[in-house]
Motif scaffolding. Sequence first.
Motif, short mmCIF file in Angstrom:
data_model
loop_
_atom_site.label_atom_id
_atom_site.label_comp_id
_atom_site.label_asym_id
_atom_site.label_seq_id
_atom_site.Cartn_x
_atom_site.Cartn_y
_atom_site.Cartn_z
N LEU A 32 -53.47 77.29 51.00
CA LEU A 32 -54.15 78.00 52.05
C LEU A 32 -53.68 79.41 52.62
O LEU A 32 -54.77 79.91 53.08
CB LEU A 32 -53.69 76.90 53.42
CG LEU A 32 -54.30 75.46 53.43
CD1 LEU A 32 -53.79 74.60 54.44
CD2 LEU A 32 -55.72 75.76 53.91
N ASP A 33 -52.54 79.76 52.28
CA ASP A 33 -51.93 81.12 52.74
C ASP A 33 -52.73 81.98 51.92
O ASP A 33 -53.25 82.98 52.36
CB ASP A 33 -50.65 81.15 52.74
CG ASP A 33 -50.13 82.53 53.10
OD1 ASP A 33 -50.46 82.68 54.23
OD2 ASP A 33 -49.62 83.32 52.46
N SER A 35 -55.75 81.59 50.46
CA SER A 35 -57.01 81.55 50.50
C SER A 35 -57.47 82.45 51.59
O SER A 35 -58.59 83.11 51.67
CB SER A 35 -57.52 80.23 50.59
OG SER A 35 -59.09 80.15 50.87
N GLY A 36 -56.72 82.34 52.84
CA GLY A 36 -57.08 82.94 54.13
C GLY A 36 -58.24 82.26 54.94
O GLY A 36 -58.56 82.74 55.74
N GLN A 37 -58.76 81.05 54.32
CA GLN A 37 -59.73 80.40 54.92
C GLN A 37 -59.39 78.86 54.87
O GLN A 37 -58.51 78.54 54.22
CB GLN A 37 -60.87 80.75 54.29
CG GLN A 37 -61.02 80.25 53.09
CD GLN A 37 -62.30 80.95 52.25
OE1 GLN A 37 -63.23 81.66 53.01
NE2 GLN A 37 -62.74 80.51 51.15
N ASP A 38 -60.21 78.22 55.78
CA ASP A 38 -60.03 76.82 55.74
C ASP A 38 -60.43 75.87 54.36
O ASP A 38 -61.32 76.51 53.59
CB ASP A 38 -61.04 76.08 56.66
CG ASP A 38 -60.70 76.43 58.10
OD1 ASP A 38 -59.50 77.22 58.32
OD2 ASP A 38 -61.32 75.83 59.13
N ILE A 39 -59.94 74.93 53.63
CA ILE A 39 -60.03 74.51 52.69
C ILE A 39 -60.29 72.89 52.87
O ILE A 39 -59.61 72.10 53.69
CB ILE A 39 -59.12 74.71 51.54
CG1 ILE A 39 -58.80 76.08 51.07
CG2 ILE A 39 -59.33 73.81 50.28
CD1 ILE A 39 -57.72 76.52 50.44
N MET A 76 -61.47 69.75 56.96
CA MET A 76 -60.96 71.18 56.66
C MET A 76 -59.57 71.02 57.07
O MET A 76 -59.17 70.67 57.98
CB MET A 76 -61.77 71.91 57.33
CG MET A 76 -63.52 71.43 56.93
SD MET A 76 -63.83 71.77 55.05
CE MET A 76 -63.42 73.75 55.00
N SER A 78 -56.54 74.13 57.94
CA SER A 78 -56.43 75.41 57.92
C SER A 78 -54.67 75.71 58.10
O SER A 78 -54.10 74.70 58.94
CB SER A 78 -56.79 76.12 59.12
OG SER A 78 -56.78 75.39 60.27
#
Length: 110
Positions: A32-33, A35-39, A76, A78
């Motif tokens: 998650l860190d 990516s910087g976006q919701d997964i 999702m 975050s």
Amino acid sequence: MGRTPAHPDHFDLQRVLEALVDPVRRSIVNQLDASGQDIACGGFDLPVSKSTATHHFNVLREAGLIRQHYVGTSRMNSLRRAEMDEAFPGLLDALTRAADRAQVVVALDA
């Protein structure tokens, strides 16, 4: 509230550290860190079954490390980085640095 699961309003250091002791949960936080976006739950690279992954997401959410919400049928995730950084300055930075160092060691051993 609808389908959005409950999230803690305050953070307990013991609970956060217990959540982070597991390598699968650390991997979720690191992904998650990075990516910087919701997964979406199914978008993670995890070495566990779907039901075990669900358990790990629940532990992270209940500890306050992640926030979950629905987009259509996808749950999702975050990272609650700003809130964690405020509550425990440097904790997530130390975690991600440790993961980066571990990847370098694995790459050097290959």
